[in-house]
Structures are given as structure tokens and as C-alpha cells.
Design a protein around this motif. Structure first.
Motif, PDB file in Angstrom:
ATOM      1  N   ASP A 254      21.693  30.697  32.371  1.00  0.00           N
ATOM      2  CA  ASP A 254      22.189  29.430  32.124  1.00  0.00           C
ATOM      3  C   ASP A 254      23.444  29.354  32.857  1.00  0.00           C
ATOM      4  OD1 ASP A 254      19.771  28.499  31.110  1.00  0.00           O
ATOM      5  OD2 ASP A 254      20.670  28.544  29.063  1.00  0.00           O
ATOM      6  N   LEU A 255      24.636  30.228  32.588  1.00  0.00           N
ATOM      7  CA  LEU A 255      25.811  30.323  33.047  1.00  0.00           C
ATOM      8  C   LEU A 255      25.809  30.471  34.532  1.00  0.00           C
ATOM      9  CD1 LEU A 255      29.042  30.544  32.787  1.00  0.00           C
ATOM     10  CD2 LEU A 255      28.466  33.084  32.230  1.00  0.00           C
ATOM     11  N   TYR A 256      25.027  31.261  35.204  1.00  0.00           N
ATOM     12  CA  TYR A 256      24.988  31.447  36.628  1.00  0.00           C
ATOM     13  C   TYR A 256      24.398  30.204  37.153  1.00  0.00           C
ATOM     14  CZ  TYR A 256      27.331  35.789  36.709  1.00  0.00           C
ATOM     15  OH  TYR A 256      28.573  36.736  36.717  1.00  0.00           O
ATOM     16  N   GLU A 257      23.233  29.749  36.436  1.00  0.00           N
ATOM     17  CA  GLU A 257      22.917  28.358  37.206  1.00  0.00           C
ATOM     18  C   GLU A 257      23.737  27.348  37.138  1.00  0.00           C
ATOM     19  OE1 GLU A 257      19.082  25.249  36.458  1.00  0.00           O
ATOM     20  OE2 GLU A 257      19.752  26.520  34.628  1.00  0.00           O
ATOM     21  N   MET A 258      24.778  27.268  36.072  1.00  0.00           N
ATOM     22  CA  MET A 258      25.779  26.160  36.248  1.00  0.00           C
ATOM     23  C   MET A 258      26.776  26.446  37.315  1.00  0.00           C
ATOM     24  SD  MET A 258      27.401  23.555  35.263  1.00  0.00           S
ATOM     25  CE  MET A 258      26.419  23.343  33.667  1.00  0.00           C
ATOM     26  N   ARG A 259      27.382  27.899  37.449  1.00  0.00           N
ATOM     27  CA  ARG A 259      28.065  28.360  38.292  1.00  0.00           C
ATOM     28  C   ARG A 259      27.740  27.811  39.917  1.00  0.00           C
ATOM     29  NH1 ARG A 259      30.405  34.229  38.174  1.00  0.00           N
ATOM     30  NH2 ARG A 259      32.183  33.018  39.285  1.00  0.00           N
ATOM     31  N   ASP A 260      26.274  28.079  39.815  1.00  0.00           N
ATOM     32  CA  ASP A 260      25.729  27.664  41.199  1.00  0.00           C
ATOM     33  C   ASP A 260      25.939  26.304  41.577  1.00  0.00           C
ATOM     34  OD1 ASP A 260      24.834  30.086  41.963  1.00  0.00           O
ATOM     35  OD2 ASP A 260      22.499  29.967  41.413  1.00  0.00           O
ATOM     36  N   HIS A 261      25.654  25.340  40.472  1.00  0.00           N
ATOM     37  CA  HIS A 261      25.908  23.795  40.504  1.00  0.00           C
ATOM     38  C   HIS A 261      27.158  23.483  40.992  1.00  0.00           C
ATOM     39  CE1 HIS A 261      21.671  23.026  39.792  1.00  0.00           C
ATOM     40  NE2 HIS A 261      21.636  23.440  38.517  1.00  0.00           N
ATOM     41  N   LEU A 262      28.119  24.100  40.208  1.00  0.00           N
ATOM     42  CA  LEU A 262      29.602  23.830  40.587  1.00  0.00           C
ATOM     43  C   LEU A 262      30.043  24.408  41.797  1.00  0.00           C
ATOM     44  CD1 LEU A 262      31.061  25.098  37.119  1.00  0.00           C
ATOM     45  CD2 LEU A 262      30.713  22.608  37.810  1.00  0.00           C
ATOM     46  N   HIS A 263      29.520  25.396  42.358  1.00  0.00           N
ATOM     47  CA  HIS A 263      30.221  25.674  43.674  1.00  0.00           C
ATOM     48  C   HIS A 263      29.325  24.869  44.664  1.00  0.00           C
ATOM     49  CE1 HIS A 263      30.643  30.116  42.466  1.00  0.00           C
ATOM     50  NE2 HIS A 263      31.650  29.279  41.833  1.00  0.00           N
ATOM     51  N   LEU A 264      28.226  24.606  44.473  1.00  0.00           N
ATOM     52  CA  LEU A 264      27.478  23.634  45.540  1.00  0.00           C
ATOM     53  C   LEU A 264      27.928  22.165  45.665  1.00  0.00           C
ATOM     54  CD1 LEU A 264      23.458  24.668  45.022  1.00  0.00           C
ATOM     55  CD2 LEU A 264      24.945  25.311  46.907  1.00  0.00           C
ATOM     56  N   LEU A 265      28.263  21.777  44.470  1.00  0.00           N
ATOM     57  CA  LEU A 265      29.028  20.416  44.468  1.00  0.00           C
ATOM     58  C   LEU A 265      30.497  20.625  45.159  1.00  0.00           C
ATOM     59  CD1 LEU A 265      29.133  17.542  43.550  1.00  0.00           C
ATOM     60  CD2 LEU A 265      30.084  18.487  41.379  1.00  0.00           C
ATOM     61  N   ALA A 266      31.094  21.608  44.875  1.00  0.00           N
ATOM     62  CA  ALA A 266      32.523  21.690  45.524  1.00  0.00           C
ATOM     63  C   ALA A 266      32.560  21.731  47.013  1.00  0.00           C
ATOM     64  CB  ALA A 266      33.129  23.186  44.736  1.00  0.00           C
ATOM     65  N   VAL A 267      31.420  22.533  47.497  1.00  0.00           N
ATOM     66  CA  VAL A 267      31.311  22.881  48.862  1.00  0.00           C
ATOM     67  C   VAL A 267      30.898  21.275  49.423  1.00  0.00           C
ATOM     68  CG1 VAL A 267      29.781  23.693  50.888  1.00  0.00           C
ATOM     69  CG2 VAL A 267      30.597  25.244  48.889  1.00  0.00           C
ATOM     70  N   ALA A 268      29.743  20.639  48.881  1.00  0.00           N
ATOM     71  CA  ALA A 268      29.722  19.326  49.163  1.00  0.00           C
ATOM     72  C   ALA A 268      30.856  18.392  49.598  1.00  0.00           C
ATOM     73  CB  ALA A 268      28.763  18.713  48.251  1.00  0.00           C
ATOM     74  N   LYS A 269      31.824  18.516  48.643  1.00  0.00           N
ATOM     75  CA  LYS A 269      32.841  17.704  48.578  1.00  0.00           C
ATOM     76  C   LYS A 269      34.214  17.995  49.675  1.00  0.00           C
ATOM     77  CE  LYS A 269      34.250  15.861  44.729  1.00  0.00           C
ATOM     78  NZ  LYS A 269      33.709  14.319  45.240  1.00  0.00           N
ATOM     79  N   MET A 270      33.778  19.354  50.047  1.00  0.00           N
ATOM     80  CA  MET A 270      34.898  19.808  50.896  1.00  0.00           C
ATOM     81  C   MET A 270      35.108  19.060  52.379  1.00  0.00           C
ATOM     82  SD  MET A 270      34.663  24.066  50.416  1.00  0.00           S
ATOM     83  CE  MET A 270      34.775  24.794  48.952  1.00  0.00           C
ATOM     84  N   ASP A 271      36.339  18.856  52.806  1.00  0.00           N
ATOM     85  CA  ASP A 271      36.593  18.370  54.155  1.00  0.00           C
ATOM     86  C   ASP A 271      36.065  19.537  55.054  1.00  0.00           C
ATOM     87  OD1 ASP A 271      37.049  15.838  53.442  1.00  0.00           O
ATOM     88  OD2 ASP A 271      39.312  16.479  53.187  1.00  0.00           O
TER      89      ASP A 271
ATOM     90  N   ASP B  43      30.183  24.617  59.098  1.00  0.00           N
ATOM     91  CA  ASP B  43      28.999  24.954  58.395  1.00  0.00           C
ATOM     92  C   ASP B  43      28.688  24.813  57.358  1.00  0.00           C
ATOM     93  OD1 ASP B  43      26.467  25.760  58.339  1.00  0.00           O
ATOM     94  OD2 ASP B  43      26.448  27.304  59.852  1.00  0.00           O
ATOM     95  N   ARG B  44      28.540  23.527  56.703  1.00  0.00           N
ATOM     96  CA  ARG B  44      28.492  23.611  55.391  1.00  0.00           C
ATOM     97  C   ARG B  44      27.199  24.007  54.742  1.00  0.00           C
ATOM     98  NH1 ARG B  44      31.079  19.509  52.798  1.00  0.00           N
ATOM     99  NH2 ARG B  44      31.412  18.356  54.940  1.00  0.00           N
ATOM    100  N   ALA B  45      25.934  24.255  55.433  1.00  0.00           N
ATOM    101  CA  ALA B  45      24.976  25.142  54.629  1.00  0.00           C
ATOM    102  C   ALA B  45      25.052  26.384  54.718  1.00  0.00           C
ATOM    103  CB  ALA B  45      23.738  24.487  55.625  1.00  0.00           C
ATOM    104  N   ALA B  46      25.923  27.001  55.692  1.00  0.00           N
ATOM    105  CA  ALA B  46      25.780  28.415  55.333  1.00  0.00           C
ATOM    106  C   ALA B  46      27.052  28.810  54.323  1.00  0.00           C
ATOM    107  CB  ALA B  46      26.452  28.788  56.868  1.00  0.00           C
ATOM    108  N   LEU B  47      28.127  27.940  54.359  1.00  0.00           N
ATOM    109  CA  LEU B  47      29.123  28.082  53.238  1.00  0.00           C
ATOM    110  C   LEU B  47      28.626  27.836  51.792  1.00  0.00           C
ATOM    111  CD1 LEU B  47      31.920  28.627  52.594  1.00  0.00           C
ATOM    112  CD2 LEU B  47      32.484  26.364  52.946  1.00  0.00           C
ATOM    113  N   ALA B  48      27.664  27.117  51.856  1.00  0.00           N
ATOM    114  CA  ALA B  48      26.924  26.770  50.519  1.00  0.00           C
ATOM    115  C   ALA B  48      26.188  27.847  50.187  1.00  0.00           C
ATOM    116  CB  ALA B  48      26.137  25.471  50.752  1.00  0.00           C
ATOM    117  N   GLU B  49      25.373  28.420  51.058  1.00  0.00           N
ATOM    118  CA  GLU B  49      24.406  29.738  50.762  1.00  0.00           C
ATOM    119  C   GLU B  49      25.335  31.117  50.529  1.00  0.00           C
ATOM    120  OE1 GLU B  49      22.272  33.270  51.214  1.00  0.00           O
ATOM    121  OE2 GLU B  49      23.762  32.609  52.707  1.00  0.00           O
ATOM    122  N   LEU B  50      26.331  31.023  51.009  1.00  0.00           N
ATOM    123  CA  LEU B  50      27.219  32.328  50.869  1.00  0.00           C
ATOM    124  C   LEU B  50      27.843  32.200  49.344  1.00  0.00           C
ATOM    125  CD1 LEU B  50      29.202  32.588  54.201  1.00  0.00           C
ATOM    126  CD2 LEU B  50      28.015  34.283  52.864  1.00  0.00           C
TER     127      LEU B  50
END
Length: 217
Positions: free
Chosen positions: A74-91, A184-191
Motif C-alpha cells: 500500500d505504501l509503495y502504491e501510494m508513492r507510485d501515484h504521488l510520483h506519477l502525479l508530480a511528473v504529470a504536473k512538471m513543466d 519525455d514525460r512517459a520515460a520520466l514517469a516510468e523511471l
């Protein structure tokens, strides 16, 4: 020595595995080892309890928090979601200034790994991720990412000194800078999601190996 120094000393003991999950945190022992006063140790334990790293149990006192399989997932699922949201909002792509800052921090991280200076490895790693995720432009989101990374301290301790894992983390940091620089947003999110998985898997493998009942917890 002040309360922040004591908190820092306990944090390092937990991150580097000198104190393991479920291990008791006895005030007298901590006072002697750290060289702190009782009120400082108690205040530091209270801070770590608020962060979710330490917990208090009936008749046992303070212990390093232990995580069940479900809690780790659960903790790492939340971390995944937070990271993906952050990447989605980055310039994107990263500005030249951001690239330069990330590369400067990563140079310190590289040097710390090569010199086997684990405390500097931890600090420069945290600084890299702070700089990266602060780029989302939402300070509450960035703070949530930091808090959940804190919660992972005891989990990360199982491989933090592993040379192979450190080299992989160093390589992935460099890749994050490069894909961010070209937008490359998709690659950054995956990383970003892949980057945190080895510590989770190492914790689960180590705990199952030492305690077969853990898998069913």
C-alpha cells in the motif's frame, strides 16, 4: 547537541539498519550511545512517531515500525501515484537551470557512492529527489512525496549500502535528468516508479527469509 541532532542520529541508525524494524528503542541505551539527555531522546522519539517511523506498543515502549506485506504494498502504491502525479504536473522539458542543479546534486551523489560515504549518499539522494519533485509546482504534493519517502526509511535500510543497488540508482538519476531535459514525460514517469521498487522487493525478500510467518502477516 539539540533535539534535531538526536532525531537525525536516530534516523541514520534506522536508515542504515543499525536499528531494525521491531527493535525496541530503550531510552537509557539511546542516551548512552548518542550522548543525549532523556528529554532530548523522548522528544526525538515523539518526532519520529509523528512521521510514522517509530511506534509505541503496550508493554514494549517505542520500537522501529514494522510493516506487513499489505502495508508495504500500500505504501509503495501510494508513492507510485504521488510520483506519477508530480511528473504529470512538471513543466517539460526541464529548464537549463533545473538540469544544471540536478547534475550538480548528482555529482555529489556520485562522489559519495565512490567514497562509500553513506551519510552523504543519503543526503545527496534526498536532495536530488527534492529538487526533482519540487518541479511539480505544488508544494503540498512535493511535501507528501517527502513524507512517504520518510515512511520508507526502515524498508530502504535492507539494501541502502548495497553497491549494486547504489550503482543502479546513480544510473537512473542520470537517465531522469536526460529524459527530463528532452521532455519525455512517459520515460520520466516510468523511471520514477521503477526507481523505488528494488528497496521494496529487498525488504520483502529479507523479511520472508528471516521470518516465514511474515508473508502471512
Amino acid at each position: 547537541m539539540d533535539i534535531d541532532d538526536v532525531t537525525r542520529a536516530l534516523e541514520l541508525d534506522i536508515v542504515f539498519g543499525r536499528i531494525r524494524p521491531r527493535e525496541r528503542l530503550v531510552e537509557d541505551e539511546l542516551m548512552e550511545r548518542i550522548g543525549a539527555k532523556r528529554h532530548q531522546v523522548r522528544a526525538a522519539l515523539a518526532q519520529l512517531e509523528q512521521l510514522g517511523i517509530v511506534e509505541r506498543r503496550m508493554n514494549r515502549g517505542a520500537i522501529v515500525r514494522d510493516f506487513s506485506v499489505e502495508e508495504v504494498e500500500d505504501l509503495y502504491e501510494m508513492r507510485d501515484h504521488l510520483h506519477l502525479l508530480a511528473v504529470a504536473k512538471m513543466d517539460l522539458p526541464f529548464s537549463r537551470t533545473r538540469v544544471d542543479r540536478l547534475r550538480a546534486i548528482q555529482a555529489r551523489h556520485d562522489a559519495a557512492i565512490l567514497g562509500a560515504r553513506l551519510e552523504n549518499v543519503l543526503d545527496s539522494n534526498n536532495a536530488f529527489h527534492d529538487e526533482l519533485f519540487d518541479g511539480c509546482g505544488n508544494r503540498y504534493l512535493a511535501e507528501a512525496i517527502r513524507r512517504h519517502a520518510w515512511l520508507s526509511h526502515a524498508i530502504r535500510s535492507y539494501r541502502i549500502a548495497d553497491r549494486e543497488m547504489l550503482e543502479q540508482a546513480r544510473k537512473e538519476h542520470g537517465e531522469m535528468i536526460e529524459v527530463g531535459a528532452i521532455g519525455d514525460r512517459a520515460a520520466l514517469a516510468e523511471l520514477c516508479t521503477r526507481h523505488i521498487q528494488p528497496s521494496k522487493l529487498a525488504y520483502l525478500d529479507s523479511r520472508v527469509g528471516s521470518d516465514p510467518a511474515f508473508r502471512a502477516s
